[in-house]
Structures are given as C-alpha cells and as structure tokens.
Design a protein around this motif. Structure first.
Motif, PDB file in Angstrom:
ATOM      1  N   GLU A 126      14.228-116.437 -92.358  1.00 42.58           N
ATOM      2  CA  GLU A 126      14.913-116.317 -93.640  1.00 42.58           C
ATOM      3  C   GLU A 126      16.128-115.423 -93.489  1.00 42.58           C
ATOM      4  O   GLU A 126      16.061-114.346 -92.899  1.00 42.58           O
ATOM      5  CB  GLU A 126      13.963-115.735 -94.684  1.00 42.58           C
ATOM      6  N   LYS A 127      17.253-115.866 -94.025  1.00 42.30           N
ATOM      7  CA  LYS A 127      18.485-115.110 -93.877  1.00 42.30           C
ATOM      8  C   LYS A 127      18.426-113.817 -94.684  1.00 42.30           C
ATOM      9  O   LYS A 127      18.035-113.837 -95.856  1.00 42.30           O
ATOM     10  CB  LYS A 127      19.680-115.932 -94.349  1.00 42.30           C
ATOM     11  N   PRO A 128      18.834-112.705 -94.089  1.00 39.52           N
ATOM     12  CA  PRO A 128      18.929-111.457 -94.867  1.00 39.52           C
ATOM     13  C   PRO A 128      20.126-111.530 -95.804  1.00 39.52           C
ATOM     14  O   PRO A 128      20.994-112.403 -95.677  1.00 39.52           O
ATOM     15  CB  PRO A 128      19.128-110.397 -93.784  1.00 39.52           C
ATOM     16  N   LEU A 129      20.190-110.580 -96.731  1.00 35.99           N
ATOM     17  CA  LEU A 129      21.224-110.633 -97.761  1.00 35.99           C
ATOM     18  C   LEU A 129      22.633-110.650 -97.179  1.00 35.99           C
ATOM     19  O   LEU A 129      23.497-111.376 -97.672  1.00 35.99           O
ATOM     20  CB  LEU A 129      21.061-109.453 -98.729  1.00 35.99           C
ATOM     21  N   LEU A 130      22.874-109.862 -96.130  1.00 29.72           N
ATOM     22  CA  LEU A 130      24.228-109.806 -95.583  1.00 29.72           C
ATOM     23  C   LEU A 130      24.712-111.169 -95.087  1.00 29.72           C
ATOM     24  O   LEU A 130      25.914-111.434 -95.084  1.00 29.72           O
ATOM     25  CB  LEU A 130      24.298-108.783 -94.441  1.00 29.72           C
ATOM     26  N   LEU A 131      23.789-112.012 -94.665  1.00 27.71           N
ATOM     27  CA  LEU A 131      24.173-113.346 -94.202  1.00 27.71           C
ATOM     28  C   LEU A 131      24.161-114.368 -95.330  1.00 27.71           C
ATOM     29  O   LEU A 131      24.398-115.558 -95.100  1.00 27.71           O
ATOM     30  CB  LEU A 131      23.225-113.809 -93.081  1.00 27.71           C
ATOM     31  N   SER A 132      23.888-113.898 -96.540  1.00 27.58           N
ATOM     32  CA  SER A 132      23.760-114.814 -97.679  1.00 27.58           C
ATOM     33  C   SER A 132      24.714-114.477 -98.814  1.00 27.58           C
ATOM     34  O   SER A 132      24.519-114.920 -99.943  1.00 27.58           O
ATOM     35  CB  SER A 132      22.320-114.783 -98.213  1.00 27.58           C
ATOM     36  N   VAL A 133      25.727-113.666 -98.524  1.00 25.74           N
ATOM     37  CA  VAL A 133      26.660-113.270 -99.589  1.00 25.74           C
ATOM     38  C   VAL A 133      27.564-114.440 -99.967  1.00 25.74           C
ATOM     39  O   VAL A 133      27.936-114.606-101.131  1.00 25.74           O
ATOM     40  CB  VAL A 133      27.507-112.059 -99.162  1.00 25.74           C
ATOM     41  N   TYR A 134      27.905-115.266 -98.973  1.00 27.54           N
ATOM     42  CA  TYR A 134      28.812-116.381 -99.221  1.00 27.54           C
ATOM     43  C   TYR A 134      28.117-117.718 -99.016  1.00 27.54           C
ATOM     44  O   TYR A 134      27.194-117.843 -98.212  1.00 27.54           O
ATOM     45  CB  TYR A 134      30.019-116.301 -98.280  1.00 27.54           C
ATOM     46  N   GLU A 135      28.584-118.718 -99.741  1.00 28.25           N
ATOM     47  CA  GLU A 135      28.096-120.080 -99.584  1.00 28.25           C
ATOM     48  C   GLU A 135      29.276-121.018 -99.795  1.00 28.25           C
ATOM     49  O   GLU A 135      29.878-121.038-100.871  1.00 28.25           O
ATOM     50  CB  GLU A 135      26.994-120.373-100.608  1.00 28.25           C
TER      51      GLU A 135
END
Length: 202
Positions: A126-135
C-alpha cells in the motif's frame, strides 16, 4: 508594476471537482505577476528580485517532497512544484518512516520475485501518503484532508502552464497575513479575485 494575486482554490488543481468540503473551503492560492501593464497583462512567476526577496523573508526552513525523485530535500527557498513541510514536525518524521518502510518492502518483494520466491497471496504494498499526494498530475483531496487533520504545517506549489505560473496553495490563514504584511511594507500590490478565471492569459 508587480503584484500578488490571491484566488480561491481552483478545482483544476485537485482530483475532486467539488469544493464544498470544509477542508477545501480553507484553501486559497497565491501567484505573482510582474511587469504588469495598465490592462493587467504581464508574465507570471516569482522570478523578479522583489518576488525572490518576498519568498526568502516570509518562509522558514522547510522540507520539500519531490514526487518525481521520490525524495525529501531540505529547502530554504521554495522552488518547484511539490509539497513543502515546515521542519521539525513529528508527523513529517512519521511520513518519512512510512516511506522508508514501503521502499524496503518493495525492494524485498522485487528480490523475491526475481528469484521466484514471491507468493501469489503476498499482499500488495500500500502506498504511503507521500507517494499518494498526486494523481494524474492533480492534488489528491484525501491526502490534503489527512495532513490538515494531523495539524501538519504544509503548503503546495502547483505549476500552472496556462495561468499563474508557480501557484502557492495554502490552508493556513496566518501565511496570508505574513505575505500581505510583507507586500504592504515593500510596495508590492496585493489583489484578491473571486476566481482563477479572472486572471489574464499570458
């Protein structure tokens, strides 16, 4: 003439087109325009000496999360699109630890896969938040909500190719006060408009 322009958070910058969330209602954007003529036209960007001085005087030491390089950097002057955190925050340390654990897990999974040791039942990382800021180049609303909920001091820079240049996105009203106070004492105009659509193309 040089001026700062404030406008509400634009739906073009985020993954949700609905700005009714209380979290998003707090958001506001600030961009910089220089060599502005009498009709309000001029190039955007914090490139003039006055703009650079403003940035160096208003902002404190920060950490910059660069999504493209997947790393956190120390930053004295914000420069470039990404997420900026004020230093020495416990929650930011947690974010970095979560990222390090994720990277180790991904590396271990790749190693197992390389030698045929991976299991079909192995859970996906599961991606941590830092890798999930952008989409897809936009800022994720749920990531913003988490950072605000955790009382994390941060802001974002979004590079708008059409309007505004490097647009600073804030959720803390105290930053607005600091910027306005500096601009007042340094003869930089501060304009507030109701929408990004009121900015002139350049």
């Amino acid at each position: 003439m040089e001026r700062l322009i404030e406008f509400p958070l634009a739906s073009e910058y985020i993954t949700s087109t609905q700005l009714t969330s209380p979290v998003l209602a707090q958001g506001y954007c600030v961009c910089y325009q220089h060599d502005v003529n009498e009709y309000g036209y001029g190039p955007y960007g914090f490139r003039s000496e006055a703009a650079k001085n403003l940035i160096s005087n208003v902002f404190e030491q920060m950490e910059f999360w660069c999504e493209h390089r997947g790393k956190m950097f120390n930053s004295r002057i914000p420069n470039g699109a990404g997420v900026y955190f004020y230093q020495d925050q416990l929650y930011v340390t947690k974010l970095e630890n979560d990222l390090a654990k994720h990277q180790r897990k991904v590396a271990l999974h790749a190693l197992r896969d390389r030698y045929g040791r991976s299991s079909p039942n192995e859970s996906a990382c599961e991606k941590p938040l830092l890798l999930s800021v952008y989409e897809n180049g936009k800022i994720r609303v749920d990531a913003i909500s988490v950072l605000i909920k955790e009382d994390c001091a941060f802001f974002l820079i979004y590079h708008d190719l059409n309007l505004g240049g490097d647009v600073f996105i804030f959720f803390d009203p105290s930053i607005r006060d600091k910027i306005k106070n500096y601009s007042k004492h340094n003869h930089i105009n501060y304009a507030v408009v109701d929408s990004i659509d009121m900015l002139n193309d350049w």
